[in-house]
Design a protein around this motif. Structure first.
Motif, PDB file in Angstrom:
ATOM      1  N   MET A   1       0.850  -1.195   0.000  1.00 16.44           N
ATOM      2  CA  MET A   1       0.000   0.000   0.000  1.00 16.44           C
ATOM      3  C   MET A   1       0.886   1.246   0.000  1.00 16.44           C
ATOM      4  O   MET A   1       1.815   1.343   0.816  1.00 16.44           O
ATOM      5  CB  MET A   1      -0.911   0.011   1.238  1.00 16.44           C
ATOM      6  CG  MET A   1      -1.908   1.145   1.264  1.00 16.44           C
ATOM      7  SD  MET A   1      -3.038   0.988   2.675  1.00 16.44           S
ATOM      8  CE  MET A   1      -4.061   2.430   2.399  1.00 16.44           C
ATOM      9  N   PRO A   2       0.641   2.188  -0.913  1.00 17.52           N
ATOM     10  CA  PRO A   2       1.508   3.370  -0.981  1.00 17.52           C
ATOM     11  C   PRO A   2       1.397   4.212   0.281  1.00 17.52           C
ATOM     12  O   PRO A   2       0.377   4.234   0.958  1.00 17.52           O
ATOM     13  CB  PRO A   2       0.970   4.123  -2.203  1.00 17.52           C
ATOM     14  CG  PRO A   2      -0.438   3.641  -2.369  1.00 17.52           C
ATOM     15  CD  PRO A   2      -0.437   2.216  -1.915  1.00 17.52           C
ATOM     16  N   ALA A   3       2.476   4.908   0.591  1.00 13.60           N
ATOM     17  CA  ALA A   3       2.504   5.765   1.771  1.00 13.60           C
ATOM     18  C   ALA A   3       1.536   6.930   1.594  1.00 13.60           C
ATOM     19  O   ALA A   3       1.411   7.480   0.490  1.00 13.60           O
ATOM     20  CB  ALA A   3       3.910   6.294   1.996  1.00 13.60           C
ATOM     21  N   PRO A   4       0.823   7.311   2.658  1.00 12.50           N
ATOM     22  CA  PRO A   4      -0.025   8.499   2.565  1.00 12.50           C
ATOM     23  C   PRO A   4       0.820   9.750   2.353  1.00 12.50           C
ATOM     24  O   PRO A   4       1.967   9.828   2.805  1.00 12.50           O
ATOM     25  CB  PRO A   4      -0.742   8.532   3.919  1.00 12.50           C
ATOM     26  CG  PRO A   4       0.096   7.696   4.824  1.00 12.50           C
ATOM     27  CD  PRO A   4       0.779   6.680   3.979  1.00 12.50           C
ATOM     28  N   ILE A   5       0.242  10.700   1.657  1.00  9.19           N
ATOM     29  CA  ILE A   5       0.957  11.918   1.283  1.00  9.19           C
ATOM     30  C   ILE A   5       0.375  13.090   2.073  1.00  9.19           C
ATOM     31  O   ILE A   5      -0.837  13.314   2.070  1.00  9.19           O
ATOM     32  CB  ILE A   5       0.839  12.166  -0.224  1.00  9.19           C
ATOM     33  CG1 ILE A   5       1.454  10.991  -0.994  1.00  9.19           C
ATOM     34  CG2 ILE A   5       1.534  13.466  -0.620  1.00  9.19           C
ATOM     35  CD1 ILE A   5       1.034  10.914  -2.430  1.00  9.19           C
ATOM     36  N   GLU A  26       6.448   8.420  10.798  1.00  2.00           N
ATOM     37  CA  GLU A  26       5.277   7.548  10.705  1.00  2.00           C
ATOM     38  C   GLU A  26       5.135   6.892   9.329  1.00  2.00           C
ATOM     39  O   GLU A  26       4.191   6.131   9.103  1.00  2.00           O
ATOM     40  CB  GLU A  26       4.003   8.348  11.010  1.00  2.00           C
ATOM     41  CG  GLU A  26       3.888   8.813  12.454  1.00  2.00           C
ATOM     42  CD  GLU A  26       3.539   7.690  13.405  1.00  2.00           C
ATOM     43  OE1 GLU A  26       3.015   6.654  12.942  1.00  2.00           O
ATOM     44  OE2 GLU A  26       3.797   7.839  14.615  1.00  2.00           O
ATOM     45  N   GLY A  27       6.057   7.190   8.426  1.00  2.00           N
ATOM     46  CA  GLY A  27       6.020   6.558   7.114  1.00  2.00           C
ATOM     47  C   GLY A  27       5.284   7.333   6.044  1.00  2.00           C
ATOM     48  O   GLY A  27       5.053   6.804   4.950  1.00  2.00           O
ATOM     49  N   PHE A  28       4.908   8.566   6.322  1.00  2.00           N
ATOM     50  CA  PHE A  28       4.234   9.405   5.327  1.00  2.00           C
ATOM     51  C   PHE A  28       5.240   9.911   4.295  1.00  2.00           C
ATOM     52  O   PHE A  28       6.430  10.090   4.593  1.00  2.00           O
ATOM     53  CB  PHE A  28       3.593  10.613   5.999  1.00  2.00           C
ATOM     54  CG  PHE A  28       2.261  10.344   6.654  1.00  2.00           C
ATOM     55  CD1 PHE A  28       1.101  10.927   6.182  1.00  2.00           C
ATOM     56  CD2 PHE A  28       2.180   9.518   7.772  1.00  2.00           C
ATOM     57  CE1 PHE A  28      -0.120  10.705   6.797  1.00  2.00           C
ATOM     58  CE2 PHE A  28       0.970   9.275   8.394  1.00  2.00           C
ATOM     59  CZ  PHE A  28      -0.183   9.865   7.901  1.00  2.00           C
ATOM     60  N   LEU A  67       0.109  17.214  -8.006  1.00  2.00           N
ATOM     61  CA  LEU A  67      -0.611  16.331  -8.928  1.00  2.00           C
ATOM     62  C   LEU A  67       0.368  15.591  -9.842  1.00  2.00           C
ATOM     63  O   LEU A  67       0.250  14.375 -10.047  1.00  2.00           O
ATOM     64  CB  LEU A  67      -1.597  17.148  -9.758  1.00  2.00           C
ATOM     65  CG  LEU A  67      -2.364  16.380 -10.841  1.00  2.00           C
ATOM     66  CD1 LEU A  67      -3.215  15.276 -10.226  1.00  2.00           C
ATOM     67  CD2 LEU A  67      -3.231  17.338 -11.655  1.00  2.00           C
ATOM     68  N   ALA A  68       1.353  16.325 -10.369  1.00  2.00           N
ATOM     69  CA  ALA A  68       2.296  15.710 -11.306  1.00  2.00           C
ATOM     70  C   ALA A  68       3.184  14.676 -10.625  1.00  2.00           C
ATOM     71  O   ALA A  68       3.469  13.619 -11.200  1.00  2.00           O
ATOM     72  CB  ALA A  68       3.156  16.803 -11.954  1.00  2.00           C
ATOM     73  N   ARG A  69       3.630  14.962  -9.395  1.00  2.00           N
ATOM     74  CA  ARG A  69       4.579  14.072  -8.718  1.00  2.00           C
ATOM     75  C   ARG A  69       3.901  12.900  -8.025  1.00  2.00           C
ATOM     76  O   ARG A  69       4.436  11.798  -7.980  1.00  2.00           O
ATOM     77  CB  ARG A  69       5.393  14.852  -7.677  1.00  2.00           C
ATOM     78  CG  ARG A  69       6.408  15.808  -8.236  1.00  2.00           C
ATOM     79  CD  ARG A  69       7.491  16.129  -7.208  1.00  2.00           C
ATOM     80  NE  ARG A  69       6.944  16.538  -5.932  1.00  2.00           N
ATOM     81  CZ  ARG A  69       6.725  17.805  -5.572  1.00  2.00           C
ATOM     82  NH1 ARG A  69       6.979  18.783  -6.430  1.00  2.00           N
ATOM     83  NH2 ARG A  69       6.258  18.095  -4.382  1.00  2.00           N
ATOM     84  N   HIS A  70       2.704  13.155  -7.468  1.00  2.00           N
ATOM     85  CA  HIS A  70       2.103  12.147  -6.597  1.00  2.00           C
ATOM     86  C   HIS A  70       0.687  11.721  -7.000  1.00  2.00           C
ATOM     87  O   HIS A  70       0.224  10.672  -6.569  1.00  2.00           O
ATOM     88  CB  HIS A  70       2.084  12.653  -5.152  1.00  2.00           C
ATOM     89  CG  HIS A  70       3.443  12.987  -4.628  1.00  2.00           C
ATOM     90  ND1 HIS A  70       4.375  12.023  -4.314  1.00  2.00           N
ATOM     91  CD2 HIS A  70       4.043  14.183  -4.379  1.00  2.00           C
ATOM     92  CE1 HIS A  70       5.482  12.610  -3.877  1.00  2.00           C
ATOM     93  NE2 HIS A  70       5.317  13.906  -3.918  1.00  2.00           N
ATOM     94  N   GLY A  71      -0.006  12.569  -7.739  1.00  2.00           N
ATOM     95  CA  GLY A  71      -1.333  12.198  -8.213  1.00  2.00           C
ATOM     96  C   GLY A  71      -2.446  12.360  -7.202  1.00  2.00           C
ATOM     97  O   GLY A  71      -3.617  12.250  -7.551  1.00  2.00           O
ATOM     98  N   ARG A  72      -2.097  12.629  -5.938  1.00  2.00           N
ATOM     99  CA  ARG A  72      -3.125  12.785  -4.916  1.00  2.00           C
ATOM    100  C   ARG A  72      -2.503  13.465  -3.688  1.00  2.00           C
ATOM    101  O   ARG A  72      -1.290  13.610  -3.582  1.00  2.00           O
ATOM    102  CB  ARG A  72      -3.711  11.435  -4.506  1.00  2.00           C
ATOM    103  CG  ARG A  72      -2.784  10.589  -3.658  1.00  2.00           C
ATOM    104  CD  ARG A  72      -3.400   9.257  -3.267  1.00  2.00           C
ATOM    105  NE  ARG A  72      -2.755   8.683  -2.109  1.00  2.00           N
ATOM    106  CZ  ARG A  72      -1.578   8.072  -2.122  1.00  2.00           C
ATOM    107  NH1 ARG A  72      -0.906   7.978  -3.261  1.00  2.00           N
ATOM    108  NH2 ARG A  72      -1.065   7.575  -1.007  1.00  2.00           N
TER     109      ARG A  72
END
Length: 223
Positions: A1-5, A26-28, A67-72
């Motif tokens: 699961m990808p890390a939250p941003i 915390e891994g974000f 948006l370009a780097r992470h999408g969300r």
């Protein structure tokens, strides 16, 4: 699961930097929003995101970059703020000081939230760092421009919470208390860690159904 941003504004020092540091732990994936990246001390594990809360062009550029780097974007912590009138009273308040304070402390968080909520999925969180000085239930007469701006930020929080509820995005305000930072000064009773804990509770521990409230140390307080 990808890390939250998470994007934390005002992350160059004080509470913003501490919150960013701990979210890295915390891994974000942490985006440290700073007005002047050249003046920021390195923050290991965080991406520096240039961001001027008073500049619509800068806000739009930040949204496009995220948006370009992470999408969300999963978490937005609106922490950046200014305190220009530590002394004085409302009867002698310079309107220019009030306008500048409102622009940074209230209008900036609103504009940034408007720009970034299209990137936020269900379960996203917005945390607006407010102050007990903004409470109407316990009126404060110190630093009137600052207190008025935080009252406005609280009102914006309520409006955003209502608007974003159908999308499952939680919006809350938090009072970290009087903290020993550059803004709070050395006489403040609360440590940087205690202030950050109050903010991080809403990011890490509060249930997704909690929205539209004002919080301190994980406890709801009156507006």
């Amino acid at each position: 699961m990808p890390a939250p941003i998470a994007l934390i504004t005002g992350a160059s020092r004080g509470l913003g930097r501490e919150v960013a540091r701990r979210l890295v732990e915390e891994g974000f994936t942490v985006l440290a929003g700073v007005r002047d990246p050249a003046r920021m001390k390195p923050l290991p594990g965080a991406e520096v995101q240039p961001l001027d809360m008073c500049d619509p062009t800068s806000i739009a550029a930040a949204a496009a970059a995220i948006l370009a780097r992470h999408g969300r974007l999963d978490v937005l912590v609106n922490n950046a703020g200014i305190l220009l009138d530590q002394m004085g009273e409302v009867l002698t308040l310079d309107p220019a000081v009030l306008r500048r304070t409102l622009e940074t402390n209230a209008l900036g968080p609103l504009a940034l939230s408007q720009a970034l909520t299209p990137l936020m999925p269900k379960g996203g969180r917005i945390v607006n760092v407010s102050s007990g000085g903004g409470q109407l239930s316990v009126p404060s007469n110190w630093a009137p421009a600052y207190c008025i701006s935080k009252t406005a930020l609280n009102a914006i929080t309520v409006q955003l919470a209502a608007a974003l509820k159908p999308r499952g995005i939680a919006v809350n305000a938090v009072c970290p208390g009087w903290v020993r930072t550059d803004m709070g000064g050395p006489e403040a009773p609360r440590s940087l860690q205690q202030g950050a804990d109050s903010i991080l509770w809403l990011v890490l521990k509060a249930g997704p159904e909690i929205s539209g409230g004002f919080w301190r140390d994980g406890q709801r307080i009156d507006w």
